[in-house]
Design a protein around this motif. Structure first.
Motif: not given
Length: 725
Positions: A45-49, A124-126, A343-346
């Motif tokens: 969630e922090e990464k999403i923000l 995939r969710f991100m 972080q890898s997903a991002a």
């Protein structure tokens, strides 16, 4: 003297309170798993923000920071085959369910890295939240609309309360199909005050369905405190009020939630019906984005600080430390591993723009703009193999006269005999020897357990039907009067019409809605509408309006074999009329998207619907005018038979559209625009539109008749368009 006796609810209603000793009763490996899942959600969630601040998320970012324990504790008791849905704030629940479905039972985060499958779930969710093609719904769902059937995420909904009936439908499907499943509707305090919540809970209670209504009571619906909008803020009371168990727990304590969910599952498996769980919790940020509620003035900083002291991760870290299960080094290792996964997903979803340090989304990850309209309806290939017939394909000796309603009801009964997934839902469908119209008589005689009585709650049971359709049933929903579709309009428009496209296509939504219309019977303004135009607004619906018993049987058979939702508009004036149907062969189909010329002619083209089809034929006979009359029959937005209509207009050069419905609900308004665009050069006269008045019909017989399109109005239009007089 009068005496007062205290009345108590018939079902249990209680609060679970734990202390540190209760944590010690949970196996250490389970506590580590619960904590790691909460930490994954927090970092995700922090990464999403962060991505939202960078302008890389199109749309809202409803963070669930602060509510991790509620999601993790609840999902900890579910298997991959158990279904969940959520509302607009569902990242924490969905992420947990997705990752759990890919996690091996013996996985230990202290000694193992995430597997590629677990990594892929986060990625995939991100991607979905960012609206990108690698997402589970190919970017169409985004943050608020998520589905991954294989993981048990049956479909979240951004309509507050809209998801709750669907979970009841999943549970209904499990019951009917003999599956051992539990369904969970996650929603908040705001949704708990929606009519859909009450309607769904009541239906689940009546049928003792295996569903958990899980309320994350974070006190605020956007900026409105729950105390401002209800006199009974104890939401768990809704269960006992309707005859089933209500449990309240501390939503900031993951073990307390786990315990509450464990007791809910035990209650369901004991056959005692559904359960409502109220987990009291707090979201640390505003409705969407990274600002706090106090930044907007509806919460105090002091209130926020008090709740921060009860941060579910901090509470877990303290207790795990006291129990000697996780020390600082272990906590740091867990944080390092989940942060690396996020972080890898991002990193896979972003790149650095040349010549700057600004992140952007690679062009290759966006969905193709050309795909925007794909997947609204099932592909035509799904209809291959159906036996299509028209009445002209039968010899006269093969046909027999039958009442419309008799033939229709027998067709439904025969279909249910052939397909055990078909169920009927509606008001009074189980009484009166076949419901108010007699339509379900054959079904009741053969399959009484699959004809399900519903309360007067059209929006609720339409949503239940949608959930059941998403989980393997073919529900047939009866709407007693056409106007009642507007009561169910949320589920009709926001639910049924959109889910196939919104969730990325590739799955069935086989639902049939039978809509009775009776504008001529004097039932007044609120029972006399024809809502065909409502369904036509949404391209995800097939809409058909049969005028003969033969057509009804053929179109119903097609509807019960297609994987799309179908609205069948039934005019009660036809019910007792006799018409021809095959004596023996009743399993034929009529393809959607085909109109029918019921009278060839050359003077003008008459596009007619419902009772105005036979009326138009009669007017032609009485006047001697030679119109070509087309029964439009299939009237959905994407399934109007424009090739047949345009070929007729090219021959006659004149068009009359005739409907009985009130002017504001007419389909003809849409058709006029289409004809102007498609056939302008073929028109030698303005298009004439015969329809009802501006007003809805009222009770007075004279005014009722004046409010409707009629044969006399059509006669005048025919004379005008052919003679100019």
């Amino acid at each position: 003297m009068a005496q007062k006796h205290e009345l108590k609810p018939s079902a249990p209603w209680y609060r679970i309170e734990l202390d540190e000793s209760d944590w010690s009763s949970v196996p250490a490996r389970d506590l580590v798993r619960l904590y790691a899942q909460m930490k994954l959600i927090r970092r995700f969630e922090e990464k999403i923000l962060d991505l939202e601040k960078a302008g890389l998320i199109h749309g809202p970012a409803h963070a669930s920071i602060g509510q991790e324990a509620a999601a993790v504790g609840a999902v900890s008791m579910l298997r991959a085959c158990d279904q969940i849905n959520g509302t607009h704030r569902a990242h924490h629940q969905v992420l947990t369910k997705l990752v759990n479905a890919q996690t091996e039972p013996g996985f230990d985060i202290l000694s193992q890295d995430f597997t590629p499958q677990m990594d892929d779930a986060v990625y995939r969710f991100m991607a979905e939240i960012m609206g990108l093609s690698p997402g589970y719904c190919e970017g169409r769902g985004g943050s608020m609309h998520m589905r991954h059937a294989e993981s048990g995420v049956a479909g979240t909904s951004a309509i507050v309360g809209g998801n709750i009936p669907h979970a009841v439908g999943y549970a209904l499907a499990d019951n009917v199909l003999g599956r051992d499943g539990i369904s969970v509707a996650f929603f908040g305090d705001g949704a708990s005050l929606q009519g859909a919540a009450y309607e769904s809970m009541n239906i689940a209670a009546v049928y003792k369905l295996p569903v958990v209504f899980f309320v994350e009571n974070n006190l605020y619906a956007v900026s409105t405190h729950i105390d401002d909008v209800t006199a009974e803020p104890r939401i768990a009371s809704r269960g006992p009020m309707l005859g089933f168990t209500g449990i309240e727990c501390d939503g900031m304590d993951v073990v307390a939630v786990h315990r509450a969910m464990s007791e809910a599952v035990e209650t369901i498996r004991a056959g005692r019906g559904p359960v409502v769980i109220e987990a009291k919790c707090y979201r640390y940020f505003h409705q969407s984005g990274s600002k706090t509620g106090s930044d907007f003035g509806y919460r105090s900083r002091e209130e926020e600080q008090e709740w921060l002291k009860r941060d579910p991760l901090r509470l877990a870290e303290t207790r795990l430390g006291k129990l000697g299960i996780l020390d600082n080094a272990a906590l740091a290792l867990i944080d390092e591993r989940v942060t690396a996964v996020v972080q890898s997903a991002a990193n896979r979803l972003t790149e650095t723009a040349p010549g700057s340090n600004q992140l952007r989304i690679p062009d290759t990850l966006w969905p193709s703009p050309q795909s925007v309209d794909t997947g609204i309806l099932a592909p035509p290939s799904e209809a291959e193999g159906l036996k299509y017939r028209e009445i002209e394909d039968f010899a006269p000796e093969q046909l027999v006269k039958t009442r419309f309603v008799t033939a229709a009801g027998e067709a439904l009964g025969a279909a249910m005999a052939a397909d055990p997934t078909i169920v009927v839902l509606g008001e009074d469908v189980h009484r009166l020897r076949g419901g108010v119209s007699g339509f379900t008589r054959s079904a009741l005689e053969q399959f009484p357990g699959r004809v399900l009585a519903m309360p007067i709650a059209e929006n609720g049971f339409t949503g239940v039907a949608l959930g059941a359709a998403l989980r393997g049933l073919r529900p047939v929903v009866e709407i007693m009067f056409g106007d009642f579709c507007f009561v169910a309009a949320d589920q009709i428009g926001n639910g049924v019409a959109k889910v196939r496209h919104m969730f990325g296509d590739g799955f069935p939504v086989p639902l049939v809605m039978r809509v009775r219309v009776s504008p001529h019977t004097g039932y007044g303004s609120q029972h006399s509408g024809d809502p065909a135009a409502l369904f036509r607004l949404f391209p995800g619906w097939h809409v058909v309006s049969p005028t003969t018993a033969f057509d009804y049987v053929g179109l119903l058979n097609t509807a019960l074999r297609t994987n799309d939702p179908v609205a069948i508009i039934e005019h009660v004036e036809f019910y007792q009329r006799e018409s021809l149907v095959p004596r023996d062969e009743r399993d034929y189909c009529i393809p959607f998207g085909t109109a029918k010329i019921v009278r060839p002619g050359s003077a003008c083209t008459v596009l007619a619907t419902s009772v105005m089809v036979p009326a138009a034929v009669k007017v032609a006979e009485e006047t001697g005018i030679d119109p070509e009359i087309i029964d439009m029959r299939s009237i959905g937005q994407l399934t109007t038979d424009w090739p047949l209509v345009l070929s007729s207009i090219a021959k006659t050069n004149r068009v009359i559209i005739v409907e009985q419905v009130a002017s504001g609900l007419s389909l003809g308004r849409h058709w006029i625009a289409e004809i102007q665009a498609r056939a302008f050069d073929d028109l030698d006269h303005e298009i004439l539109h015969v329809t009802g008045s501006l007003s809805a019909p009222v009770v007075s017989a004279v005014l009722n008749k004046a409010a409707l399109g009629s044969a006399e109005k059509l006669r005048q239009a025919m004379e005008l368009i052919t003679t100019g007089a």
